[in-house]
Write a protein that holds these residues in place. Sequence first.
Motif, PDB file in Angstrom:
ATOM      1  N   TYR A  15      -3.871  -3.361  -9.089  1.00  0.00           N
ATOM      2  CA  TYR A  15      -3.327  -3.789 -10.374  1.00  0.00           C
ATOM      3  C   TYR A  15      -1.876  -4.192 -10.132  1.00  0.00           C
ATOM      4  CZ  TYR A  15      -7.578  -1.571 -11.860  1.00  0.00           C
ATOM      5  OH  TYR A  15      -8.903  -1.226 -11.989  1.00  0.00           O
ATOM      6  N   THR A  16      -1.633  -5.515 -10.162  1.00  0.00           N
ATOM      7  CA  THR A  16      -0.333  -6.027  -9.743  1.00  0.00           C
ATOM      8  C   THR A  16       0.788  -5.649 -10.704  1.00  0.00           C
ATOM      9  OG1 THR A  16      -0.844  -8.187 -10.741  1.00  0.00           O
ATOM     10  CG2 THR A  16      -1.287  -7.919  -8.385  1.00  0.00           C
ATOM     11  N   PHE A  17       0.515  -5.612 -11.996  1.00  0.00           N
ATOM     12  CA  PHE A  17       1.572  -5.249 -12.939  1.00  0.00           C
ATOM     13  C   PHE A  17       1.975  -3.786 -12.760  1.00  0.00           C
ATOM     14  CE2 PHE A  17       3.235  -3.720 -16.999  1.00  0.00           C
ATOM     15  CZ  PHE A  17       4.249  -4.628 -17.209  1.00  0.00           C
ATOM     16  N   ASP A  18       0.984  -2.929 -12.563  1.00  0.00           N
ATOM     17  CA  ASP A  18       1.237  -1.498 -12.382  1.00  0.00           C
ATOM     18  C   ASP A  18       1.691  -1.160 -10.965  1.00  0.00           C
ATOM     19  OD1 ASP A  18       0.335  -1.080 -15.016  1.00  0.00           O
ATOM     20  OD2 ASP A  18      -1.725  -0.827 -14.330  1.00  0.00           O
ATOM     21  N   ARG A  19       1.439  -2.090 -10.034  1.00  0.00           N
ATOM     22  CA  ARG A  19       1.747  -1.878  -8.608  1.00  0.00           C
ATOM     23  C   ARG A  19       1.054  -0.632  -8.076  1.00  0.00           C
ATOM     24  NH1 ARG A  19       7.182  -3.565 -10.668  1.00  0.00           N
ATOM     25  NH2 ARG A  19       6.976  -5.812 -10.661  1.00  0.00           N
ATOM     26  N   LYS A  20      -0.258  -0.585  -8.341  1.00  0.00           N
ATOM     27  CA  LYS A  20      -1.095   0.541  -7.929  1.00  0.00           C
ATOM     28  C   LYS A  20      -2.357   0.014  -7.250  1.00  0.00           C
ATOM     29  CE  LYS A  20       1.312   3.806 -10.053  1.00  0.00           C
ATOM     30  NZ  LYS A  20       2.147   4.697  -9.312  1.00  0.00           N
ATOM     31  N   LEU A  21      -2.829   0.764  -6.270  1.00  0.00           N
ATOM     32  CA  LEU A  21      -4.092   0.501  -5.598  1.00  0.00           C
ATOM     33  C   LEU A  21      -4.981   1.713  -5.824  1.00  0.00           C
ATOM     34  CD1 LEU A  21      -4.673  -0.956  -2.069  1.00  0.00           C
ATOM     35  CD2 LEU A  21      -5.763   1.194  -2.719  1.00  0.00           C
ATOM     36  N   PHE A  22      -6.190   1.467  -6.319  1.00  0.00           N
ATOM     37  CA  PHE A  22      -7.166   2.525  -6.553  1.00  0.00           C
ATOM     38  C   PHE A  22      -8.259   2.404  -5.499  1.00  0.00           C
ATOM     39  CE2 PHE A  22      -4.898   2.383 -10.372  1.00  0.00           C
ATOM     40  CZ  PHE A  22      -5.304   3.349 -11.282  1.00  0.00           C
ATOM     41  N   LEU A  23      -8.512   3.473  -4.771  1.00  0.00           N
ATOM     42  CA  LEU A  23      -9.635   3.537  -3.851  1.00  0.00           C
ATOM     43  C   LEU A  23     -10.755   4.252  -4.600  1.00  0.00           C
ATOM     44  CD1 LEU A  23     -10.904   3.192  -1.051  1.00  0.00           C
ATOM     45  CD2 LEU A  23      -9.909   5.407  -0.436  1.00  0.00           C
ATOM     46  N   THR A  24     -11.922   3.589  -4.728  1.00  0.00           N
ATOM     47  CA  THR A  24     -13.017   4.169  -5.502  1.00  0.00           C
ATOM     48  C   THR A  24     -14.280   4.282  -4.666  1.00  0.00           C
ATOM     49  OG1 THR A  24     -13.871   2.077  -6.354  1.00  0.00           O
ATOM     50  CG2 THR A  24     -12.085   3.101  -7.610  1.00  0.00           C
ATOM     51  N   ASP A  30     -11.131   7.824  -6.062  1.00  0.00           N
ATOM     52  CA  ASP A  30     -10.853   8.817  -5.024  1.00  0.00           C
ATOM     53  C   ASP A  30      -9.367   9.133  -4.970  1.00  0.00           C
ATOM     54  OD1 ASP A  30     -13.544   8.777  -4.336  1.00  0.00           O
ATOM     55  OD2 ASP A  30     -13.248   7.360  -2.697  1.00  0.00           O
ATOM     56  N   LYS A  31      -8.553   8.074  -5.026  1.00  0.00           N
ATOM     57  CA  LYS A  31      -7.111   8.263  -4.927  1.00  0.00           C
ATOM     58  C   LYS A  31      -6.400   7.009  -5.416  1.00  0.00           C
ATOM     59  CE  LYS A  31      -3.649  10.329  -1.967  1.00  0.00           C
ATOM     60  NZ  LYS A  31      -3.367  10.916  -0.679  1.00  0.00           N
ATOM     61  N   ILE A  32      -5.173   7.202  -5.902  1.00  0.00           N
ATOM     62  CA  ILE A  32      -4.336   6.107  -6.375  1.00  0.00           C
ATOM     63  C   ILE A  32      -3.093   6.054  -5.494  1.00  0.00           C
ATOM     64  CG2 ILE A  32      -3.016   5.190  -8.320  1.00  0.00           C
ATOM     65  CD1 ILE A  32      -4.903   6.870 -10.133  1.00  0.00           C
ATOM     66  N   TYR A  33      -2.729   4.850  -5.061  1.00  0.00           N
ATOM     67  CA  TYR A  33      -1.593   4.653  -4.172  1.00  0.00           C
ATOM     68  C   TYR A  33      -0.591   3.684  -4.801  1.00  0.00           C
ATOM     69  CZ  TYR A  33      -4.900   6.397  -0.671  1.00  0.00           C
ATOM     70  OH  TYR A  33      -5.808   7.150   0.029  1.00  0.00           O
ATOM     71  N   ALA A  34       0.683   3.928  -4.563  1.00  0.00           N
ATOM     72  CA  ALA A  34       1.732   2.984  -4.945  1.00  0.00           C
ATOM     73  C   ALA A  34       1.745   1.853  -3.914  1.00  0.00           C
ATOM     74  CB  ALA A  34       3.092   3.681  -4.978  1.00  0.00           C
ATOM     75  N   VAL A  35       1.961   0.629  -4.388  1.00  0.00           N
ATOM     76  CA  VAL A  35       2.002  -0.533  -3.499  1.00  0.00           C
ATOM     77  C   VAL A  35       3.131  -1.466  -3.908  1.00  0.00           C
ATOM     78  CG1 VAL A  35      -0.474  -0.452  -2.978  1.00  0.00           C
ATOM     79  CG2 VAL A  35       0.335  -1.867  -4.888  1.00  0.00           C
ATOM     80  N   ALA A  36       3.442  -2.384  -3.028  1.00  0.00           N
ATOM     81  CA  ALA A  36       4.297  -3.535  -3.352  1.00  0.00           C
ATOM     82  C   ALA A  36       3.369  -4.741  -3.429  1.00  0.00           C
ATOM     83  CB  ALA A  36       5.359  -3.741  -2.284  1.00  0.00           C
ATOM     84  N   VAL A  37       3.706  -5.685  -4.298  1.00  0.00           N
ATOM     85  CA  VAL A  37       2.898  -6.891  -4.476  1.00  0.00           C
ATOM     86  C   VAL A  37       3.799  -8.120  -4.377  1.00  0.00           C
ATOM     87  CG1 VAL A  37       1.152  -5.696  -5.863  1.00  0.00           C
ATOM     88  CG2 VAL A  37       3.118  -6.785  -6.999  1.00  0.00           C
ATOM     89  N   GLY A  38       3.196  -9.281  -4.559  1.00  0.00           N
ATOM     90  CA  GLY A  38       3.939 -10.527  -4.444  1.00  0.00           C
ATOM     91  C   GLY A  38       4.983 -10.712  -5.532  1.00  0.00           C
ATOM     92  N   LYS A  39       6.082 -11.330  -5.128  1.00  0.00           N
ATOM     93  CA  LYS A  39       7.149 -11.652  -6.092  1.00  0.00           C
ATOM     94  C   LYS A  39       6.717 -12.848  -6.947  1.00  0.00           C
ATOM     95  CE  LYS A  39       9.625 -14.096  -2.427  1.00  0.00           C
ATOM     96  NZ  LYS A  39       9.489 -13.485  -1.126  1.00  0.00           N
ATOM     97  N   ALA A  40       7.492 -13.173  -7.973  1.00  0.00           N
ATOM     98  CA  ALA A  40       7.136 -14.240  -8.919  1.00  0.00           C
ATOM     99  C   ALA A  40       6.876 -15.575  -8.221  1.00  0.00           C
ATOM    100  CB  ALA A  40       8.225 -14.387  -9.978  1.00  0.00           C
ATOM    101  N   GLN A  41       7.657 -15.892  -7.195  1.00  0.00           N
ATOM    102  CA  GLN A  41       7.515 -17.168  -6.491  1.00  0.00           C
ATOM    103  C   GLN A  41       6.290 -17.208  -5.583  1.00  0.00           C
ATOM    104  OE1 GLN A  41      10.084 -15.082  -6.478  1.00  0.00           O
ATOM    105  NE2 GLN A  41      12.019 -16.164  -6.797  1.00  0.00           N
ATOM    106  N   THR A  42       5.833 -16.052  -5.137  1.00  0.00           N
ATOM    107  CA  THR A  42       4.680 -15.950  -4.233  1.00  0.00           C
ATOM    108  C   THR A  42       3.795 -14.790  -4.694  1.00  0.00           C
ATOM    109  OG1 THR A  42       5.981 -14.578  -2.717  1.00  0.00           O
ATOM    110  CG2 THR A  42       5.855 -16.952  -2.227  1.00  0.00           C
ATOM    111  N   PRO A  43       3.157 -14.929  -5.852  1.00  0.00           N
ATOM    112  CA  PRO A  43       2.395 -13.810  -6.417  1.00  0.00           C
ATOM    113  C   PRO A  43       1.146 -13.469  -5.609  1.00  0.00           C
ATOM    114  CG  PRO A  43       2.012 -15.796  -7.685  1.00  0.00           C
ATOM    115  CD  PRO A  43       3.085 -16.128  -6.683  1.00  0.00           C
ATOM    116  N   THR A  44       0.731 -12.235  -5.733  1.00  0.00           N
ATOM    117  CA  THR A  44      -0.537 -11.805  -5.150  1.00  0.00           C
ATOM    118  C   THR A  44      -1.655 -12.454  -5.966  1.00  0.00           C
ATOM    119  OG1 THR A  44       0.458  -9.699  -4.493  1.00  0.00           O
ATOM    120  CG2 THR A  44      -1.957  -9.794  -4.581  1.00  0.00           C
ATOM    121  N   PRO A  45      -2.558 -13.206  -5.318  1.00  0.00           N
ATOM    122  CA  PRO A  45      -3.615 -13.890  -6.067  1.00  0.00           C
ATOM    123  C   PRO A  45      -4.607 -12.914  -6.701  1.00  0.00           C
ATOM    124  CG  PRO A  45      -3.341 -14.858  -3.887  1.00  0.00           C
ATOM    125  CD  PRO A  45      -2.556 -13.579  -3.904  1.00  0.00           C
ATOM    126  N   HIS A  46      -4.918 -13.141  -7.973  1.00  0.00           N
ATOM    127  CA  HIS A  46      -5.911 -12.328  -8.673  1.00  0.00           C
ATOM    128  C   HIS A  46      -7.297 -12.861  -8.370  1.00  0.00           C
ATOM    129  CE1 HIS A  46      -2.449 -11.517 -11.659  1.00  0.00           C
ATOM    130  NE2 HIS A  46      -2.493 -10.573 -10.743  1.00  0.00           N
TER     131      HIS A  46
END
Length: 125
Positions: A15-24, A30-46
């Motif tokens: 979830y790019t807005f929340d900057r979280k990764l869920f392993l299910t 199973d677990k939730i991890y904090a992540v970094a995602v793409g900046k506005a100029q180079t966003p992480t593709p949905h």
Amino acid sequence: MNQDSVYSQKRIYVYTFDRKLFLTTSQRTDKIYAVAVGKAQTPTPHGTYQIINKIINPGGILGSRWMGLNIPNGPYGIHGTSRPESIGKAISNGCIRMYNHDIEEIFNKISIGTTVIIQPFSEET
């Protein structure tokens, strides 16, 4: 349940807005991890993608592990980082960064072909 069926039930949600990764597993988190995602100029593709390769110690800014994604116009991946202060920020060139100890934790739990769903918000947000 054999190991292959457990792997096939694993999914990653980012979830790019929340900057979280869920392993299910089987729709259970199973677990939730904090992540970094793409900046506005180079966003992480949905979208919905798959893990296409895995590399131990890819070197440089990629940290200790790399899991490549089949996102067009890549390469994009989920990887560790040599910049742990970046976690929790929208700062990358589109990749999903994790703390090295976190990517090492999930690396062996994820197989090539695992589905990765990237969206702006969780359905619960």
